[in-house]
Design a protein around this motif. Structure first.
Motif, PDB file in Angstrom:
ATOM      1  N   LEU A 121     -11.580  16.753  -5.767  1.00 27.48           N
ATOM      2  CA  LEU A 121     -10.553  16.095  -4.956  1.00 27.48           C
ATOM      3  C   LEU A 121      -9.473  17.091  -4.551  1.00 27.48           C
ATOM      4  CD1 LEU A 121     -10.198  12.719  -6.867  1.00 27.48           C
ATOM      5  CD2 LEU A 121     -11.095  13.036  -4.557  1.00 27.48           C
ATOM      6  N   GLU A 122      -9.138  17.997  -5.446  1.00 24.11           N
ATOM      7  CA  GLU A 122      -8.151  19.036  -5.138  1.00 24.11           C
ATOM      8  C   GLU A 122      -8.633  19.879  -3.965  1.00 24.11           C
ATOM      9  OE1 GLU A 122      -4.803  21.266  -5.094  1.00 24.11           O
ATOM     10  OE2 GLU A 122      -5.115  19.498  -6.340  1.00 24.11           O
ATOM     11  N   GLN A 123      -9.910  20.229  -3.959  1.00 27.97           N
ATOM     12  CA  GLN A 123     -10.467  21.019  -2.858  1.00 27.97           C
ATOM     13  C   GLN A 123     -10.451  20.227  -1.550  1.00 27.97           C
ATOM     14  OE1 GLN A 123     -11.348  24.321  -2.858  1.00 27.97           O
ATOM     15  NE2 GLN A 123     -11.379  23.948  -0.671  1.00 27.97           N
ATOM     16  N   LYS A 124     -10.814  18.956  -1.607  1.00 30.23           N
ATOM     17  CA  LYS A 124     -10.777  18.119  -0.405  1.00 30.23           C
ATOM     18  C   LYS A 124      -9.354  18.006   0.130  1.00 30.23           C
ATOM     19  CE  LYS A 124     -14.756  15.186  -1.398  1.00 30.23           C
ATOM     20  NZ  LYS A 124     -15.209  13.813  -1.688  1.00 30.23           N
ATOM     21  N   LEU A 125      -8.394  17.903  -0.788  1.00 33.11           N
ATOM     22  CA  LEU A 125      -6.990  17.818  -0.410  1.00 33.11           C
ATOM     23  C   LEU A 125      -6.556  19.105   0.302  1.00 33.11           C
ATOM     24  CD1 LEU A 125      -4.525  15.954  -0.691  1.00 33.11           C
ATOM     25  CD2 LEU A 125      -4.038  17.049  -2.860  1.00 33.11           C
ATOM     26  N   ARG A 126      -6.928  20.253  -0.264  1.00 33.92           N
ATOM     27  CA  ARG A 126      -6.598  21.539   0.371  1.00 33.92           C
ATOM     28  C   ARG A 126      -7.243  21.652   1.747  1.00 33.92           C
ATOM     29  NH1 ARG A 126      -8.760  24.681  -3.806  1.00 33.92           N
ATOM     30  NH2 ARG A 126      -7.693  23.925  -5.607  1.00 33.92           N
ATOM     31  N   ASP A 127      -8.512  21.243   1.836  1.00 40.02           N
ATOM     32  CA  ASP A 127      -9.220  21.307   3.123  1.00 40.02           C
ATOM     33  C   ASP A 127      -8.523  20.444   4.173  1.00 40.02           C
ATOM     34  OD1 ASP A 127     -11.070  22.977   1.934  1.00 40.02           O
ATOM     35  OD2 ASP A 127     -12.611  21.410   1.716  1.00 40.02           O
ATOM     36  N   GLU A 128      -8.140  19.253   3.781  1.00 42.80           N
ATOM     37  CA  GLU A 128      -7.466  18.340   4.714  1.00 42.80           C
ATOM     38  C   GLU A 128      -6.119  18.910   5.150  1.00 42.80           C
ATOM     39  OE1 GLU A 128      -7.053  15.263   7.271  1.00 42.80           O
ATOM     40  OE2 GLU A 128      -8.841  15.630   6.070  1.00 42.80           O
ATOM     41  N   MET A 129      -5.389  19.496   4.219  1.00 42.02           N
ATOM     42  CA  MET A 129      -4.067  20.042   4.551  1.00 42.02           C
ATOM     43  C   MET A 129      -4.170  21.269   5.453  1.00 42.02           C
ATOM     44  SD  MET A 129      -2.134  19.440   0.922  1.00 42.02           S
ATOM     45  CE  MET A 129      -0.624  20.238   1.394  1.00 42.02           C
ATOM     46  N   VAL A 181      -2.784  11.737   7.456  1.00 44.32           N
ATOM     47  CA  VAL A 181      -1.875  11.308   6.394  1.00 44.32           C
ATOM     48  C   VAL A 181      -2.528  10.256   5.498  1.00 44.32           C
ATOM     49  CG1 VAL A 181       0.371  10.262   5.908  1.00 44.32           C
ATOM     50  CG2 VAL A 181       0.123  11.839   7.818  1.00 44.32           C
ATOM     51  N   VAL A 182      -3.309   9.370   6.058  1.00 42.77           N
ATOM     52  CA  VAL A 182      -3.971   8.323   5.278  1.00 42.77           C
ATOM     53  C   VAL A 182      -4.981   8.943   4.313  1.00 42.77           C
ATOM     54  CG1 VAL A 182      -5.430   6.269   5.409  1.00 42.77           C
ATOM     55  CG2 VAL A 182      -3.609   6.597   7.079  1.00 42.77           C
ATOM     56  N   VAL A 183      -5.730   9.912   4.786  1.00 47.25           N
ATOM     57  CA  VAL A 183      -6.702  10.596   3.932  1.00 47.25           C
ATOM     58  C   VAL A 183      -5.970  11.333   2.817  1.00 47.25           C
ATOM     59  CG1 VAL A 183      -8.433  12.442   3.846  1.00 47.25           C
ATOM     60  CG2 VAL A 183      -8.454  10.803   5.732  1.00 47.25           C
ATOM     61  N   LEU A 184      -4.869  12.018   3.139  1.00 51.07           N
ATOM     62  CA  LEU A 184      -4.092  12.737   2.125  1.00 51.07           C
ATOM     63  C   LEU A 184      -3.588  11.787   1.046  1.00 51.07           C
ATOM     64  CD1 LEU A 184      -1.992  15.207   4.308  1.00 51.07           C
ATOM     65  CD2 LEU A 184      -3.938  15.750   2.834  1.00 51.07           C
ATOM     66  N   GLN A 185      -3.057  10.645   1.460  1.00 55.60           N
ATOM     67  CA  GLN A 185      -2.548   9.665   0.491  1.00 55.60           C
ATOM     68  C   GLN A 185      -3.670   9.155  -0.407  1.00 55.60           C
ATOM     69  OE1 GLN A 185      -0.723   6.751   3.051  1.00 55.60           O
ATOM     70  NE2 GLN A 185       1.286   7.710   2.903  1.00 55.60           N
ATOM     71  N   SER A 186      -4.810   8.871   0.178  1.00 55.77           N
ATOM     72  CA  SER A 186      -5.947   8.371  -0.580  1.00 55.77           C
ATOM     73  C   SER A 186      -6.419   9.393  -1.611  1.00 55.77           C
ATOM     74  CB  SER A 186      -7.089   8.014   0.367  1.00 55.77           C
ATOM     75  OG  SER A 186      -8.235   7.653  -0.349  1.00 55.77           O
ATOM     76  N   LYS A 192      -6.718  11.372  -7.217  1.00 49.22           N
ATOM     77  CA  LYS A 192      -6.436  12.433  -8.182  1.00 49.22           C
ATOM     78  C   LYS A 192      -5.550  11.923  -9.312  1.00 49.22           C
ATOM     79  CE  LYS A 192      -4.979  16.468  -7.478  1.00 49.22           C
ATOM     80  NZ  LYS A 192      -4.214  17.614  -7.039  1.00 49.22           N
ATOM     81  N   LEU A 193      -4.532  11.144  -8.958  1.00 50.50           N
ATOM     82  CA  LEU A 193      -3.616  10.612  -9.960  1.00 50.50           C
ATOM     83  C   LEU A 193      -4.344   9.689 -10.930  1.00 50.50           C
ATOM     84  CD1 LEU A 193      -0.786  10.392 -11.084  1.00 50.50           C
ATOM     85  CD2 LEU A 193      -0.331   8.594  -9.426  1.00 50.50           C
ATOM     86  N   ARG A 194      -5.208   8.815 -10.407  1.00 49.36           N
ATOM     87  CA  ARG A 194      -5.964   7.907 -11.279  1.00 49.36           C
ATOM     88  C   ARG A 194      -6.837   8.692 -12.263  1.00 49.36           C
ATOM     89  NH1 ARG A 194      -7.745   5.064  -6.526  1.00 49.36           N
ATOM     90  NH2 ARG A 194      -5.984   3.827  -5.874  1.00 49.36           N
ATOM     91  N   ILE A 195      -7.484   9.724 -11.768  1.00 50.19           N
ATOM     92  CA  ILE A 195      -8.340  10.537 -12.630  1.00 50.19           C
ATOM     93  C   ILE A 195      -7.494  11.267 -13.669  1.00 50.19           C
ATOM     94  CG2 ILE A 195      -9.855  12.552 -12.684  1.00 50.19           C
ATOM     95  CD1 ILE A 195     -11.022  11.541 -10.016  1.00 50.19           C
ATOM     96  N   LYS A 196      -6.366  11.809 -13.239  1.00 47.05           N
ATOM     97  CA  LYS A 196      -5.478  12.519 -14.167  1.00 47.05           C
ATOM     98  C   LYS A 196      -5.006  11.579 -15.280  1.00 47.05           C
ATOM     99  CE  LYS A 196      -1.386  15.432 -14.229  1.00 47.05           C
ATOM    100  NZ  LYS A 196      -0.326  16.019 -13.400  1.00 47.05           N
TER     101      LYS A 196
END
Length: 51
Positions: free
Chosen positions: A16-24, A31-36, A41-45
């Motif tokens: 998820l961290e990699q997907k987040l970096r790719d999106e950014m 923005v919707v994808v970033l929030q999701s 990530k938070l739920r998993i953490k």
């Protein structure tokens, strides 16, 4: 001792961290994808922390 469940959660978190970096890095991040991704990530953490 790290269980296989926690190991799997860590791998998912890294994915998820990699997907987040790719999106950014996109010219116009969705923005919707970033929030999701951040929520996932938070739920998993939180699940890792409670394990």
């Amino acid at each position: 001792m790290i269980t296989s469940h926690v190991t799997a959660l860590n791998a998912k978190h890294q994915g998820l961290e990699q997907k987040l970096r790719d999106e950014m890095n996109r010219p116009v991040p969705d923005v919707v994808v970033l929030q999701s991704l951040k929520k996932q990530k938070l739920r998993i953490k939180e699940e890792i922390a409670s394990s």
